[in-house]
Design a protein around this motif. Structure first.
Motif, PDB file in Angstrom:
ATOM      1  N   PRO A  58      30.241 -49.329  19.712  1.00 12.67           N
ATOM      2  CA  PRO A  58      29.237 -48.932  20.704  1.00 12.67           C
ATOM      3  C   PRO A  58      29.854 -48.995  22.093  1.00 12.67           C
ATOM      4  O   PRO A  58      30.648 -49.893  22.381  1.00 12.67           O
ATOM      5  N   ALA A 100      19.229 -48.481  27.292  1.00 12.91           N
ATOM      6  CA  ALA A 100      20.472 -49.266  27.347  1.00 12.91           C
ATOM      7  C   ALA A 100      21.639 -48.552  28.026  1.00 12.91           C
ATOM      8  O   ALA A 100      22.524 -49.188  28.578  1.00 12.91           O
ATOM      9  N   GLY A 127      29.760 -47.379  36.642  1.00 13.66           N
ATOM     10  CA  GLY A 127      29.407 -46.882  35.313  1.00 13.66           C
ATOM     11  C   GLY A 127      28.898 -47.951  34.367  1.00 13.66           C
ATOM     12  O   GLY A 127      28.372 -47.630  33.305  1.00 13.66           O
ATOM     13  N   LEU A 133      25.970 -54.782  29.943  1.00 15.88           N
ATOM     14  CA  LEU A 133      25.693 -56.063  30.617  1.00 15.88           C
ATOM     15  C   LEU A 133      25.138 -57.074  29.607  1.00 15.88           C
ATOM     16  O   LEU A 133      25.573 -58.227  29.566  1.00 15.88           O
ATOM     17  N   THR A 136      27.741 -58.031  26.764  1.00 25.63           N
ATOM     18  CA  THR A 136      28.750 -59.010  27.189  1.00 25.63           C
ATOM     19  C   THR A 136      28.081 -60.323  27.589  1.00 25.63           C
ATOM     20  O   THR A 136      28.679 -61.385  27.463  1.00 25.63           O
ATOM     21  N   ALA A 138      27.705 -61.575  30.258  1.00 22.65           N
ATOM     22  CA  ALA A 138      28.414 -62.281  31.326  1.00 22.65           C
ATOM     23  C   ALA A 138      27.817 -61.925  32.685  1.00 22.65           C
ATOM     24  O   ALA A 138      27.179 -60.894  32.850  1.00 22.65           O
ATOM     25  N   LEU A 189      28.672 -58.923  22.047  1.00 19.90           N
ATOM     26  CA  LEU A 189      29.678 -57.858  22.196  1.00 19.90           C
ATOM     27  C   LEU A 189      29.500 -56.699  21.217  1.00 19.90           C
ATOM     28  O   LEU A 189      30.484 -56.134  20.747  1.00 19.90           O
ATOM     29  N   ALA A 193      24.404 -55.489  16.435  1.00 20.45           N
ATOM     30  CA  ALA A 193      23.428 -54.393  16.516  1.00 20.45           C
ATOM     31  C   ALA A 193      23.761 -53.543  17.732  1.00 20.45           C
ATOM     32  O   ALA A 193      24.517 -53.964  18.608  1.00 20.45           O
ATOM     33  N   GLU A 390      39.974 -61.484  29.136  1.00 16.01           N
ATOM     34  CA  GLU A 390      39.153 -60.311  29.471  1.00 16.01           C
ATOM     35  C   GLU A 390      40.000 -59.060  29.481  1.00 16.01           C
ATOM     36  O   GLU A 390      39.507 -57.960  29.269  1.00 16.01           O
TER      37      GLU A 390
HETATM   38  C1  LIG Z   1      33.674 -62.296  33.981  1.00 14.10           C
HETATM   39  C2  LIG Z   1      32.649 -61.215  34.122  1.00 14.10           C
HETATM   40  C3  LIG Z   1      32.077 -61.016  35.362  1.00 14.10           C
HETATM   41  C4  LIG Z   1      31.098 -60.076  35.519  1.00 14.10           C
HETATM   42  N1  LIG Z   1      30.561 -59.878  36.730  1.00 14.10           N
HETATM   43  C5  LIG Z   1      29.584 -58.984  36.867  1.00 14.10           C
HETATM   44  C6  LIG Z   1      29.008 -58.719  38.073  1.00 14.10           C
HETATM   45  O1  LIG Z   1      29.401 -59.291  39.044  1.00 14.10           O
HETATM   46  N2  LIG Z   1      28.006 -57.854  38.177  1.00 14.10           N
HETATM   47  C7  LIG Z   1      27.560 -57.209  37.080  1.00 14.10           C
HETATM   48  O2  LIG Z   1      26.650 -56.432  37.190  1.00 14.10           O
HETATM   49  N3  LIG Z   1      28.094 -57.409  35.913  1.00 14.10           N
HETATM   50  C8  LIG Z   1      29.095 -58.277  35.780  1.00 14.10           C
HETATM   51  N4  LIG Z   1      29.655 -58.488  34.584  1.00 14.10           N
HETATM   52  C9  LIG Z   1      29.082 -57.841  33.433  1.00 14.10           C
HETATM   53  C10 LIG Z   1      29.667 -56.490  33.341  1.00 14.10           C
HETATM   54  O3  LIG Z   1      29.093 -55.674  34.296  1.00 14.10           O
HETATM   55  C11 LIG Z   1      29.305 -56.024  31.990  1.00 14.10           C
HETATM   56  O4  LIG Z   1      30.252 -56.544  31.139  1.00 14.10           O
HETATM   57  C12 LIG Z   1      29.255 -54.548  32.035  1.00 14.10           C
HETATM   58  O5  LIG Z   1      27.940 -54.291  32.388  1.00 14.10           O
HETATM   59  C13 LIG Z   1      29.691 -53.912  30.761  1.00 14.10           C
HETATM   60  O6  LIG Z   1      29.052 -52.651  30.724  1.00 14.10           O
HETATM   61  P1  LIG Z   1      29.689 -51.400  30.106  1.00 14.10           P
HETATM   62  O7  LIG Z   1      28.547 -50.468  29.952  1.00 14.10           O
HETATM   63  O8  LIG Z   1      30.850 -50.936  30.886  1.00 14.10           O
HETATM   64  O9  LIG Z   1      30.148 -51.973  28.684  1.00 14.10           O
HETATM   65  P2  LIG Z   1      31.357 -51.486  27.791  1.00 14.10           P
HETATM   66  O10 LIG Z   1      32.658 -51.872  28.428  1.00 14.10           O
HETATM   67  O11 LIG Z   1      31.158 -50.089  27.401  1.00 14.10           O
HETATM   68  O12 LIG Z   1      31.138 -52.408  26.523  1.00 14.10           O
HETATM   69  C14 LIG Z   1      31.347 -53.815  26.571  1.00 14.10           C
HETATM   70  C15 LIG Z   1      31.028 -54.388  25.191  1.00 14.10           C
HETATM   71  O13 LIG Z   1      29.649 -54.229  24.924  1.00 14.10           O
HETATM   72  C16 LIG Z   1      29.443 -53.407  23.765  1.00 14.10           C
HETATM   73  N5  LIG Z   1      28.310 -52.536  24.084  1.00 14.10           N
HETATM   74  C17 LIG Z   1      28.156 -51.730  25.176  1.00 14.10           C
HETATM   75  N6  LIG Z   1      26.945 -51.148  25.149  1.00 14.10           N
HETATM   76  C18 LIG Z   1      26.319 -51.594  24.024  1.00 14.10           C
HETATM   77  C19 LIG Z   1      25.035 -51.376  23.442  1.00 14.10           C
HETATM   78  N7  LIG Z   1      24.127 -50.588  24.011  1.00 14.10           N
HETATM   79  N8  LIG Z   1      24.731 -52.015  22.279  1.00 14.10           N
HETATM   80  C20 LIG Z   1      25.632 -52.838  21.680  1.00 14.10           C
HETATM   81  N9  LIG Z   1      26.853 -53.091  22.197  1.00 14.10           N
HETATM   82  C21 LIG Z   1      27.185 -52.483  23.345  1.00 14.10           C
HETATM   83  C22 LIG Z   1      30.741 -52.674  23.535  1.00 14.10           C
HETATM   84  O14 LIG Z   1      30.941 -52.362  22.185  1.00 14.10           O
HETATM   85  C23 LIG Z   1      31.755 -53.698  24.035  1.00 14.10           C
HETATM   86  O15 LIG Z   1      32.022 -54.665  23.058  1.00 14.10           O
HETATM   87  C24 LIG Z   1      30.678 -59.351  34.403  1.00 14.10           C
HETATM   88  C25 LIG Z   1      31.285 -59.511  33.164  1.00 14.10           C
HETATM   89  C26 LIG Z   1      32.287 -60.424  33.018  1.00 14.10           C
HETATM   90  C27 LIG Z   1      32.945 -60.590  31.678  1.00 14.10           C
END
Ligand SMILES: Cc1cc2nc3c(=O)[nH]c(=O)nc-3n(C[C@H](O)[C@H](O)[C@H](O)COP(=O)(O)OP(=O)(O)OC[C@H]3O[C@@H](n4cnc5c(N)ncnc54)[C@H](O)[C@@H]3O)c2cc1C
Length: 435
Positions: A58, A100, A127, A133, A136, A138, A189, A193, A390
């Motif tokens: 995902p 989502a 993006g 969010l 993760t 986090a 992660l 689901a 990370e």
């Molecule tokens: C140390 C740290 C600091 C952070 N700081 C901030 C911050 O300051 N501000 C902030 O807003 N966020 C922060 N984040 C959170 C970060 O923004 C999220 O990790 C980010 O939103 C990931 O989104 P993405 O859509 O790019 O995920 P992706 O990189 O596309 O996916 C990340 C993981 O989630 C899974 N995934 C993605 N979407 C789904 C879904 N719909 N269902 C199931 N699994 C899914 C993927 O398979 C993958 O394993 C931080 C994260 C970390 C680890």
């Protein structure tokens, strides 16, 4: 509604090959990408993929694609980009229901028009999505005031690998009877689901926001001021130590610096600013506060954006370690016991320390890094915490795995995975213990 069959979904034209899962620029594997437009289509695609035992990755915005171990297999990227938008907003109840795949920036733009926001950072990684969010789990520096995504979520909708659509919680969490599936899914992660929708608690936008940058003698002194005085006595929304390396990477003088975010009404912010100046002066034995810089409004936002985005983007290696606040100075001190060039940031109110570096890719340098990181992880674990990769160069990963010693609950975690995803199709191997 149009049927979405895996057979008929073309690879998206003009789309670059997906990065190899978990890699930081290695040879791209190019699994197929599908982009369902509805939850029903997600369910159908997932059920078909599971029936065919295809490994499904995902994907939200792809901004944390390197988190955890690279999945063992990846036949299909399931992009959530088609599930985008606000479904419902109850401004008076401070709750929003959102799909989502909605980028966090887009959600916050929508909320800003109502004087509200989801208190993640001013701009998360470009993006980055709501689903990512939550997957993760986090959070950035503002977790000090607002908690982590788990604290902001009141309800979730999700699809199990066999295609069943489920939900847990809703607009308001009342009595959580039985198992709290929400807590389980947030931070898993995407291994249990696919998240399709969430109800999130939002906040009113603060009338005033500013950031104080306090230059200190050394990192341990800066952390001490933040931890023992500022966090203990005041209500800042973020207090982060930047060591000299991190400060320099953000274009500040190369000195240990404490960054303190203040947000709220104007008198409250002014009161806290004055108290902090006094606390900083007291910490230097009554001398005038050492270099104190104030960033207001957009400058403050720009600082935190750089803090959250530029530090990881400009580093080939990012390792996050977490311990209790009381143990954070020991963890920081252990991270300083290396001649290797690195930058560090540590949350004076939440115990998370992140280390950034750009190791040379020769064997000698990588071995040296792996040795240091193994020792540092062992120290974090001895202090009751953990250290997680990370982002890492491909050639460092075999020398230093993403996760450390599996927790005592690993047996239970495996049992949960087997229950949710008996065929092991979702992000296989990405999570701790090869889950
Ligand atoms: C140390 C740290 C600091 C952070 N700081 C901030 C911050 O300051 N501000 C902030 O807003 N966020 C922060 N984040 C959170 C970060 O923004 C999220 O990790 C980010 O939103 C990931 O989104 P993405 O859509 O790019 O995920 P992706 O990189 O596309 O996916 C990340 C993981 O989630 C899974 N995934 C993605 N979407 C789904 C879904 N719909 N269902 C199931 N699994 C899914 C993927 O398979 C993958 O394993 C931080 C994260 C970390 C680890």
């Amino acid at each position: 509604m149009e049927q979405l069959s895996l057979d008929r979904q073309p690879e998206r034209p003009g789309r670059p090959a997906e990065p190899s899962p978990g890699s930081a620029g290695g040879p791209p594997r190019a699994p197929r990408t599908i982009e369902p437009a509805t939850e029903e289509e997600v369910a159908r695609a997932l059920a078909e993929a599971t029936a065919a035992s295809l490994a499904v990755l995902p994907r939200g915005g792809g901004s944390q694609w390197g988190l955890g171990e690279p999945p063992r297999a990846g036949d299909l990227v399931l992009s959530l980009a088609g599930l985008r938008g606000v479904v419902e907003h109850a401004p008076e109840e401070l709750v929003v229901r959102v799909l989502a795949g909605t980028p966090l920036e887009e959600l916050n733009r929508f909320l800003a028009a109502h004087g509200q926001w989801l208190p993640v950072e001013p701009v998360a990684a470009p993006g980055a999505t709501v689903g990512g969010l939550l997957a993760t789990g986090a959070a950035g520096a503002r977790r000090l005031a607002f908690g982590t995504p788990r604290d902001m979520t009141t309800g979730l909708r999700f699809v199990l690998p066999d295609g069943r659509v489920m939900h847990n919680g809703a607009r308001v969490v009342k009595n959580v009877a039985g198992y709290d599936v929400m807590r389980l899914l947030i931070g898993s992660l995407g291994t249990l689901a696919v998240l399709t929708e969430a109800w999130l608690r939002v906040r009113p936008l603060p009338a005033r926001r500013e950031t104080l940058l306090l230059a200190e003698e050394g990192p341990l002194e800066a952390l001490d001021l933040g931890r023992r005085r500022i966090v203990a006595e005041l209500l800042p929304t973020a207090v982060e130590l930047l060591d000299a390396g991190a400060a320099a990477r953000l274009g500040l003088p190369a000195r240990s610096t404490l960054a303190v975010a203040l947000e709220g009404d104007a008198p409250g912010v002014a009161y806290q600013r004055e108290r902090i100046a006094r606390l900083a002066a007291e910490a230097t034995g009554g001398a005038a506060a050492p270099g104190l810089e104030r960033l207001e409004a957009e400058s403050s936002d720009a600082f935190w954006r750089a803090f959250h985005q530029e530090l990881p983007a400009g580093s080939g290696l990012v390792v996050r370690a977490g311990v209790t606040l009381a143990e954070l100075p020991a963890l920081l001190a252990a991270s300083l016991e290396t001649g290797l060039e690195a930058a560090r940031v540590a949350g004076a109110g939440h115990g998370v320390l992140r280390l950034f570096a750009s190791p040379a890719e020769d064997d000698e340098a990588l071995d040296e890094w792996a040795l240091f990181l193994r020792r540092w992880r062992a120290r974090a674990e001895a202090l009751g915490g953990s250290a997680v990769v990370e982002k890492a160069p491909d050639r460092l990963r075999p020398r230093f795995p993403a996760w450390g010693t599996p927790p005592p609950s690993i047996g239970l975690m495996r049992a949960v995975k087997a229950r949710f995803d008996p065929r092991g199709v979702l992000n296989p191997g990405r999570f701790v213990g090869g889950i």
